[in-house]
Design an enzyme around this catalytic site. Sequence first.
Site, mmCIF file in Angstrom:
data_model
loop_
_atom_site.group_PDB
_atom_site.id
_atom_site.type_symbol
_atom_site.label_atom_id
_atom_site.label_comp_id
_atom_site.label_asym_id
_atom_site.label_seq_id
_atom_site.Cartn_x
_atom_site.Cartn_y
_atom_site.Cartn_z
ATOM 1 N N GLU A 34 26.112 33.770 -19.537
ATOM 2 C CA GLU A 34 26.161 33.180 -20.874
ATOM 3 C C GLU A 34 26.560 34.256 -21.868
ATOM 4 O OE1 GLU A 34 26.410 31.371 -24.124
ATOM 5 O OE2 GLU A 34 25.911 30.124 -22.379
ATOM 6 N N HIS A 464 8.361 -9.997 -32.210
ATOM 7 C CA HIS A 464 8.733 -10.205 -33.612
ATOM 8 C C HIS A 464 7.735 -9.473 -34.505
ATOM 9 C CE1 HIS A 464 10.136 -12.264 -37.228
ATOM 10 N NE2 HIS A 464 8.851 -12.471 -37.524
#
Length: 479
Positions: A34, A464
């Site tokens: 890296e 709901h």
Amino acid sequence: MATNYENIIIGSGQSGTPLAVAFAKAGQKTALIEREHVGGCCINEGCTPTKTLIASGRVAYLVRKGPDYGIHTHTPEHKTHVNMAMVDMLKVRQRKRDIVTSFRGGSETKLKDAGVDTLVGEATFVDKKTIQYKDNGGNVKTVQGQNIFINSGARPAPPFLEGVAFLDQKLVLDSTSIQELDQVPGHLVVIGGGYIGVEFAQLFSRLGAKVTIIQHGKQLLPREDEEIARMLQDIFEEDGLTVLLKSDPVRIAPSSTGFTLHYQANNSDHAIEGTHILFATGRIPNTDMLKPEAAGVKTDKKGYIATNEYLETSSPSIFAMGDVKGPPSFTHISYDDFRILRSNIVSSSSSLTSTKLSVKDRIVPYVVFTDPQLAHVGLHEGEARTKFPDKKIQTAKMPMAYVARALEMGESRGMMKAVVDGDSGLILGFTCLGVEGGEIMSTVEVAMIGDVPYQKLRDAILAHPTLAESLNNIWGFLE
């Protein structure tokens, strides 16, 4: 002398890090190279920091919207519009930095605990098995690997505009440098109306900047259906952003306030004054320093590494994953690349089946983190009609203003759109420009993965009042 490994991973993005860990845990000697920060673009410059900043922008937006809900952060006679004086950009930036540091540390710990050798430096191929890298001390090191996996990612494309080199470079921004601003721009000009451009445009508008988007094409977000893109533009303009379509920057010059940008639209010349300019016109693969040709790895004309459906490159035992192999460039695609390679290589020796995973026909979701979010999965309408000319393609469109929960939240802007096979009822694609659109889209994606026809969602008992409940109702608009 070269150090030998069974596996070498170049780049610690969302494929590279977990793959390195998987190899190491399987008892294979593994190195990860890296060049800068563990975690790749997602953690360091992409998803994590930008969505952290966007969260700050949303709070600023809600502060301004407070009176609509009966909530006043100041006495009623004072203006409640968020301006730059009310935004502590140093705090906004530090919050972003702290979260990035935390996430990056988590990745570093995983690599260390698994026994991965993390090597810091810029990797360059010498041949098909050999890589050199220069460490922090300037020493050139050589490593060799039986298998090599390229996860080197991509970076913002450099600005190509006459005069940009003569500006104060602190005013010239890309998707990485804009995240390090210590104050809100006076007037941010965004070149490009793609996913990156629209997210930053809305963010800084909410933080108090004047914002202008200059977009070459006829709509924002060129991949999206026209009515979706138009609705997002309407939302932006309602919130005070300026959107200039079919417009092209020509040249830029310093001015007393920052710069003057000359652009062309409708075959005529125009000019605009700005304090900061963001170039959000695409990304380029990190393959130039890698020199893949030395390993016999073929790239396309843009520099992306060519792979087959199993992520194999043109060179045996060399694989590519994530953004470096080209679009679609999403973190979750990179992570799926990891899963494919883990299954095909790491787990294959203990597997009872010879079936290999591939990228073929995978369902691709994504979310543009504007507010409201723009989420999509599967095929757009035009894509479905092109791909399946003999199918009965139907579409359903429903405004978010028909969703009870959205109305109750006071966030009813946007719309939903579904594309279905009218004969089988299978869902081919779905878009939601709406509050928490990514969560609604993910529910539809699960149905698509399971080949669940839309009728099952239409007839399901959904709680709901929830946003997902809208998936009962949208199918009534099929045509």
